[in-house]
Design a protein around this motif. Structure first.
Motif, PDB file in Angstrom:
ATOM      1  N   THR A   9       0.853  -1.186   0.000  1.00  0.00           N
ATOM      2  CA  THR A   9       0.000   0.000   0.000  1.00  0.00           C
ATOM      3  C   THR A   9       0.883   1.228   0.000  1.00  0.00           C
ATOM      4  N   GLY A  10       0.573   2.170  -0.887  1.00  0.00           N
ATOM      5  CA  GLY A  10       1.307   3.429  -0.936  1.00  0.00           C
ATOM      6  C   GLY A  10       0.369   4.579  -0.612  1.00  0.00           C
ATOM      7  N   ARG A  11       0.915   5.619   0.016  1.00  0.00           N
ATOM      8  CA  ARG A  11       0.085   6.772   0.377  1.00  0.00           C
ATOM      9  C   ARG A  11       0.817   8.070   0.113  1.00  0.00           C
ATOM     10  N   LYS A  12       0.038   9.092  -0.226  1.00  0.00           N
ATOM     11  CA  LYS A  12       0.539  10.449  -0.330  1.00  0.00           C
ATOM     12  C   LYS A  12      -0.635  11.388  -0.093  1.00  0.00           C
ATOM     13  N   LYS A  13      -0.445  12.366   0.782  1.00  0.00           N
ATOM     14  CA  LYS A  13      -1.520  13.281   1.173  1.00  0.00           C
ATOM     15  C   LYS A  13      -2.751  12.470   1.568  1.00  0.00           C
ATOM     16  N   THR A  14      -3.875  12.632   0.880  1.00  0.00           N
ATOM     17  CA  THR A  14      -5.076  11.868   1.227  1.00  0.00           C
ATOM     18  C   THR A  14      -5.309  10.711   0.250  1.00  0.00           C
ATOM     19  N   SER A  15      -4.356  10.456  -0.624  1.00  0.00           N
ATOM     20  CA  SER A  15      -4.494   9.397  -1.625  1.00  0.00           C
ATOM     21  C   SER A  15      -3.923   8.081  -1.115  1.00  0.00           C
ATOM     22  N   THR A  16      -4.549   7.002  -1.534  1.00  0.00           N
ATOM     23  CA  THR A  16      -4.092   5.663  -1.182  1.00  0.00           C
ATOM     24  C   THR A  16      -4.067   4.813  -2.444  1.00  0.00           C
ATOM     25  N   ALA A  17      -3.026   4.012  -2.588  1.00  0.00           N
ATOM     26  CA  ALA A  17      -2.926   3.102  -3.732  1.00  0.00           C
ATOM     27  C   ALA A  17      -2.596   1.707  -3.220  1.00  0.00           C
ATOM     28  N   ARG A  18      -3.486   0.748  -3.514  1.00  0.00           N
ATOM     29  CA  ARG A  18      -3.217  -0.655  -3.195  1.00  0.00           C
ATOM     30  C   ARG A  18      -2.631  -1.287  -4.450  1.00  0.00           C
ATOM     31  N   VAL A  19      -1.415  -1.782  -4.340  1.00  0.00           N
ATOM     32  CA  VAL A  19      -0.654  -2.238  -5.510  1.00  0.00           C
ATOM     33  C   VAL A  19      -0.397  -3.737  -5.440  1.00  0.00           C
ATOM     34  N   LYS A  60       9.237  -4.971 -16.788  1.00  0.00           N
ATOM     35  CA  LYS A  60       9.450  -6.349 -16.338  1.00  0.00           C
ATOM     36  C   LYS A  60       8.397  -6.820 -15.344  1.00  0.00           C
ATOM     37  N   PHE A  61       7.474  -5.919 -14.978  1.00  0.00           N
ATOM     38  CA  PHE A  61       6.434  -6.267 -14.019  1.00  0.00           C
ATOM     39  C   PHE A  61       5.064  -5.865 -14.547  1.00  0.00           C
ATOM     40  N   ASP A  62       4.068  -6.696 -14.251  1.00  0.00           N
ATOM     41  CA  ASP A  62       2.673  -6.318 -14.461  1.00  0.00           C
ATOM     42  C   ASP A  62       2.212  -5.702 -13.148  1.00  0.00           C
ATOM     43  N   ILE A  63       1.569  -4.544 -13.239  1.00  0.00           N
ATOM     44  CA  ILE A  63       1.137  -3.823 -12.045  1.00  0.00           C
ATOM     45  C   ILE A  63      -0.373  -3.631 -12.112  1.00  0.00           C
ATOM     46  N   TYR A  64      -1.043  -4.057 -11.051  1.00  0.00           N
ATOM     47  CA  TYR A  64      -2.484  -3.850 -10.910  1.00  0.00           C
ATOM     48  C   TYR A  64      -2.684  -3.025  -9.651  1.00  0.00           C
ATOM     49  N   ALA A  65      -3.389  -1.890  -9.779  1.00  0.00           N
ATOM     50  CA  ALA A  65      -3.531  -0.998  -8.628  1.00  0.00           C
ATOM     51  C   ALA A  65      -4.949  -0.465  -8.511  1.00  0.00           C
ATOM     52  N   ASN A  66      -5.354  -0.213  -7.274  1.00  0.00           N
ATOM     53  CA  ASN A  66      -6.595   0.493  -6.976  1.00  0.00           C
ATOM     54  C   ASN A  66      -6.207   1.774  -6.267  1.00  0.00           C
ATOM     55  N   CYS A  67      -6.532   2.913  -6.881  1.00  0.00           N
ATOM     56  CA  CYS A  67      -6.211   4.215  -6.301  1.00  0.00           C
ATOM     57  C   CYS A  67      -7.494   4.882  -5.841  1.00  0.00           C
ATOM     58  N   SER A  68      -7.424   5.561  -4.697  1.00  0.00           N
ATOM     59  CA  SER A  68      -8.586   6.286  -4.206  1.00  0.00           C
ATOM     60  C   SER A  68      -8.126   7.500  -3.418  1.00  0.00           C
ATOM     61  N   GLY A  69      -9.012   8.493  -3.339  1.00  0.00           N
ATOM     62  CA  GLY A  69      -8.749   9.690  -2.549  1.00  0.00           C
ATOM     63  C   GLY A  69      -7.843  10.681  -3.255  1.00  0.00           C
ATOM     64  N   GLY A  70      -7.966  11.951  -2.882  1.00  0.00           N
ATOM     65  CA  GLY A  70      -7.092  12.977  -3.431  1.00  0.00           C
ATOM     66  C   GLY A  70      -7.326  13.213  -4.908  1.00  0.00           C
ATOM     67  N   GLY A  71      -6.323  13.807  -5.555  1.00  0.00           N
ATOM     68  CA  GLY A  71      -6.384  14.077  -6.989  1.00  0.00           C
ATOM     69  C   GLY A  71      -5.420  13.171  -7.730  1.00  0.00           C
ATOM     70  N   HIS A  72      -5.271  13.423  -9.017  1.00  0.00           N
ATOM     71  CA  HIS A  72      -4.409  12.571  -9.844  1.00  0.00           C
ATOM     72  C   HIS A  72      -2.946  12.666  -9.440  1.00  0.00           C
ATOM     73  N   ALA A  73      -2.475  13.857  -9.087  1.00  0.00           N
ATOM     74  CA  ALA A  73      -1.070  14.010  -8.702  1.00  0.00           C
ATOM     75  C   ALA A  73      -0.783  13.246  -7.410  1.00  0.00           C
ATOM     76  N   GLY A  74      -1.672  13.343  -6.438  1.00  0.00           N
ATOM     77  CA  GLY A  74      -1.510  12.604  -5.191  1.00  0.00           C
ATOM     78  C   GLY A  74      -1.567  11.105  -5.421  1.00  0.00           C
ATOM     79  N   GLN A  75      -2.451  10.672  -6.300  1.00  0.00           N
ATOM     80  CA  GLN A  75      -2.576   9.246  -6.605  1.00  0.00           C
ATOM     81  C   GLN A  75      -1.331   8.724  -7.302  1.00  0.00           C
ATOM     82  N   ARG A  80       3.526   5.419  -6.846  1.00  0.00           N
ATOM     83  CA  ARG A  80       4.988   5.275  -6.842  1.00  0.00           C
ATOM     84  C   ARG A  80       5.456   4.687  -5.506  1.00  0.00           C
ATOM     85  N   HIS A  81       4.886   5.176  -4.404  1.00  0.00           N
ATOM     86  CA  HIS A  81       5.232   4.685  -3.071  1.00  0.00           C
ATOM     87  C   HIS A  81       4.855   3.204  -2.929  1.00  0.00           C
ATOM     88  N   GLY A  82       3.661   2.848  -3.419  1.00  0.00           N
ATOM     89  CA  GLY A  82       3.212   1.458  -3.334  1.00  0.00           C
ATOM     90  C   GLY A  82       4.054   0.518  -4.181  1.00  0.00           C
TER      91      GLY A  82
END
Length: 130
Positions: A9-19, A60-75, A80-82
């Motif tokens: 899980t990655g986070r920035k500001k109010t955004s969360t990304a489950r990777v 070299k990797f397949d990435i599947y993510a669910n992003c929520s909260g904040g705006g596109h820049a925060g997501q 990236r963090h996730g």
């Protein structure tokens, strides 16, 4: 046999990304949409790929993510963090390179709350002589 996923899980500001990360062809799916479709601005795509570029594993990797909260820049920052945290689970020896790039640090800056008697977080009321 199912392919192994590395989750984080990655986070920035109010955004969360489950990777979910798995070795593959470089396909990136965010909220069931293609990467280029979800992040229209090239700068945001660059931010997401920064950690993969740092360790020279782009594509070299397949990435599947669910992003929520904040705006596109925060997501994008949360994604990236996730991705960076999932890469650590894939190979703990990548820690030095990712840490040096600052990709493992959670950006906790958030909007300051508005206080009573003020027009914003810090701006006071406008002076009136009469």
């Amino acid at each position: 046999m199912a392919a192994q996923f590395f989750t984080a899980t990655g986070r920035k500001k109010t955004s969360t990304a489950r990777v979910r990360l798995r070795p593959g062809k470089g396909e990136i799916i965010i909220n069931e949409r293609k990467f280029e479709e979800y992040f229209g601005r090239p700068v945001l795509r660059l931010i997401v790929n920064q950690s993969l570029e740092e360790i020279e594993m782009i594509g070299k990797f397949d990435i599947y993510a669910n992003c929520s909260g904040g705006g596109h820049a925060g997501q994008a920052g949360a994604l990236r963090h996730g991705i960076s945290r999932a890469l650590l689970k894939f190979n703990p020896e990548l820690r030095a390179a990712l840490k040096a790039g600052g990709f493992l640090t959670r950006d906790s800056r958030q909007k300051e709350r508005k206080k009573y008697g003020k027009r914003g977080a810090r701006r006071g009321t406008q002076f009136s002589k009469r």
